[in-house]
Structure formats: C-alpha cells, structure tokens
Design an enzyme around this catalytic site. Structure first.
Site, short mmCIF file in Angstrom:
data_model
loop_
_atom_site.label_atom_id
_atom_site.label_comp_id
_atom_site.label_asym_id
_atom_site.label_seq_id
_atom_site.Cartn_x
_atom_site.Cartn_y
_atom_site.Cartn_z
N ASP A 1 26.10 26.72 29.60
CA ASP A 1 27.29 27.02 28.81
C ASP A 1 26.96 27.99 27.68
O ASP A 1 25.79 28.37 27.49
CB ASP A 1 27.89 25.71 28.25
CG ASP A 1 26.88 24.87 27.47
OD1 ASP A 1 25.77 25.36 27.18
OD2 ASP A 1 27.19 23.71 27.16
N ASN B 1 31.46 13.24 22.21
CA ASN B 1 32.73 12.91 22.85
C ASN B 1 32.56 12.69 24.36
O ASN B 1 33.54 12.63 25.09
CB ASN B 1 33.75 14.04 22.60
CG ASN B 1 33.26 15.37 23.16
OD1 ASN B 1 32.15 15.45 23.69
ND2 ASN B 1 34.07 16.40 23.05
N HIS C 1 31.13 14.84 26.43
CA HIS C 1 31.18 16.07 27.23
C HIS C 1 29.83 16.37 27.88
O HIS C 1 28.77 15.91 27.43
CB HIS C 1 31.71 17.27 26.42
CG HIS C 1 30.76 17.87 25.44
ND1 HIS C 1 31.16 18.78 24.48
CD2 HIS C 1 29.42 17.72 25.26
CE1 HIS C 1 30.11 19.16 23.78
NE2 HIS C 1 29.06 18.53 24.23
N GLU D 1 35.00 19.20 28.52
CA GLU D 1 35.51 18.34 27.46
C GLU D 1 36.33 17.19 28.06
O GLU D 1 36.77 17.27 29.22
CB GLU D 1 36.38 19.18 26.51
CG GLU D 1 35.63 20.34 25.84
CD GLU D 1 34.65 19.89 24.76
OE1 GLU D 1 33.54 19.44 25.12
OE2 GLU D 1 34.99 19.99 23.57
P1 PGA Z 1 22.76 17.48 21.40
O1 PGA Z 1 24.08 17.99 22.14
O2 PGA Z 1 21.69 17.44 22.43
O3 PGA Z 1 22.53 18.49 20.33
O4 PGA Z 1 23.09 16.12 20.87
C1 PGA Z 1 24.47 17.41 23.33
C2 PGA Z 1 25.73 18.04 23.85
O5 PGA Z 1 26.63 18.35 23.06
O6 PGA Z 1 25.82 18.23 25.06
#
Ligand code: PGA
Length: 242
Positions: free
Chosen positions: A67, A136, A138, A143
């Site tokens: 992404d 959340n 995702h 999302e």
């Molecule tokens: P993080 O992000 O590894 O910084 O907790 C995870 C994500 O948002 O997929």
C-alpha cells in the site's frame, strides 16, 4: 489458519524473518509482499542481518508493495516507499527492477492500480504476503467495510487510520486516501502471515480471531486463508479466550 503466540516481540520477529528467509532459500524467484509499519520493523532488521550473514541470494526475488499514502512523495520518511527502501531494499542490495511500488503522486491512480494487478498476475501471484493489523482491523488500506472481492484500489482512509497514521510522519499530515492491494490479493497469496504485537492490538486481535469473519474487521478474513498464520506476542494475544 494457525495462530502462533510468542513470548515477546523479539521472538515473533525472529520467526517472521526466518519464514521469509526459508521461503527465499527454497524459492529464489519468490514474489514477496511485505507490509510497512512499526510491527514488522524488527523482523526486517533481523531478516537483513541474517540474509547478509548467510549470504541468502535475494537477487531474483520480486517485491510488491502492499500500500501507499496517496499524495505522499517517496522521499517523505512516512511513505511506504521510503520505509521499504531504507529497511529492506537498500540493506539487501535489491535492484529497482525487482521492486513494484505505487506512484502515490500519479494523477492516474486507476492505472496505478491496474498496473499492480497486472504485475502480480504476470509474476504468477504472490508467494508470501506479510501484513500487520491496524487499530481498526484494517489490512493494508482495506478499511472496515471493504468489499472482499476487490483487487488493487484507492481507499478513503477511515478516521482511525488518518489519526494513527500520524505516527509515521514528522509533522501533522493530511491522510485522506490510500492505494492498496485488495483482500482478494491477500486471500490469493500462497502464504499469508499476519503479525500483531503489544497490548494495544489485543482488542482488535480478539475481534479478528474470535468475532465473526467479516469485512467490518478486515483482518478476520485470514481465518479463511488456506495457508494463513497469525503471529502474536503474548501482549497482543492477552484478550484471546482460547
Ligand atoms: P503498525 O501498523 O504496524 O504501525 O501498528 C499496522 C497497520 O496499520 O497495518
């Protein structure tokens, strides 16, 4: 789906690094999709160290981006591009032609999406996808509420992602859209690793692993993956019943 629980972040990271290395040893032309973010940071550090020490040959590996933040230039330290270059590509000596990343500044995002779908198809699919999980639920920028059948697409980032995403940037940054592989890519990948670490991820991992399988919690979809492994440290697993 398998769930593996590790005593701490270090052990989890070690195992994730080992998974990548053993795949590349076994399949030097592997197609990898490695997420950015805080969670896999140590795994990549260990990966680089081990790969260089053991002289594992990454020269035929293909890297696919998971992404990117739309509108964020590649030289911004918060971009996924910057992360991948600094934490993986540069230290492993990966050549530009081995990498397929998103142009987040493109004024034709649909064609960026189509290009990525085409590359994945042409390369014969993704061998290993490694993802973290957002607060959340995702996966990439899939999302809550995303359609499971989507391939690469542009997503409106939800309020949690916009807020939590600030941690990657040196200054307050408008984060409205993301470009991301779809859950279909995740499910079609031959092997999926999902990592979560720390108490702050315990509730979302409880929802993902013990609630219903639903795109309202996109990470829950791993429970339907034929070769999916969820790797948690004890803190991230602390709210699981089983
Ligand atoms: P993080 O992000 O590894 O910084 O907790 C995870 C994500 O948002 O997929």
């Amino acid at each position: 789906m398998a769930i593996k629980i590790f005593r701490d972040y270090e052990r989890l990271s070690q195992e994730a690094a080992d998974e990548i290395i053993s795949l590349v040893k076994h399949k030097p032309r592997a197609v990898l999709c490695l997420a950015t973010g805080d969670t896999p940071r140590l795994a990549y550090e260990i990966l680089v160290e081990k790969a260089n020490a053991e002289k594992v040959d990454f020269s035929a590996v293909t890297f696919i981006a998971l992404d990117e933040w739309v509108g964020i230039p590649p030289d911004n330290a918060g971009s996924c591009f910057f992360f991948l270059h600094n934490n993986i590509f540069k230290p492993l000596g990966i050549q530009a032609e081995q990498t397929h990343l998103f142009d987040a500044l493109s004024n034709d995002l649909p064609s960026e999406c189509a290009k990525m779908d085409f590359v994945i198809h042409k390369k014969g699919g993704i061998d290993l996808i490694l993802v973290g999980v957002g607060m959340n639920g995702h996966v990439g920028f899939n999302e809550p509420g995303v359609a499971a059948a989507l391939k690469t697409h542009v997503a409106e980032l939800d309020a949690t992602t916009q807020l939590v995403g600030q941690k990657y940037f040196n200054q307050s940054t408008a984060l409205k859209l993301g470009i991301t592989l779809g859950l279909d890519h995740f499910m079609q990948s031959r092997k999926a690793l999902m990592l979560a670490s720390g108490k702050k991820k315990a509730e979302v991992m409880r929802l993902a692993l013990e609630g219903p399988v639903t795109t309202a919690v996109p990470a829950s979809i791993i429970r339907k993956h034929p070769d999916g492994t969820v790797m948690l440290d004890e803190d991230a697993a602390s709210l699981l019943k089983a």
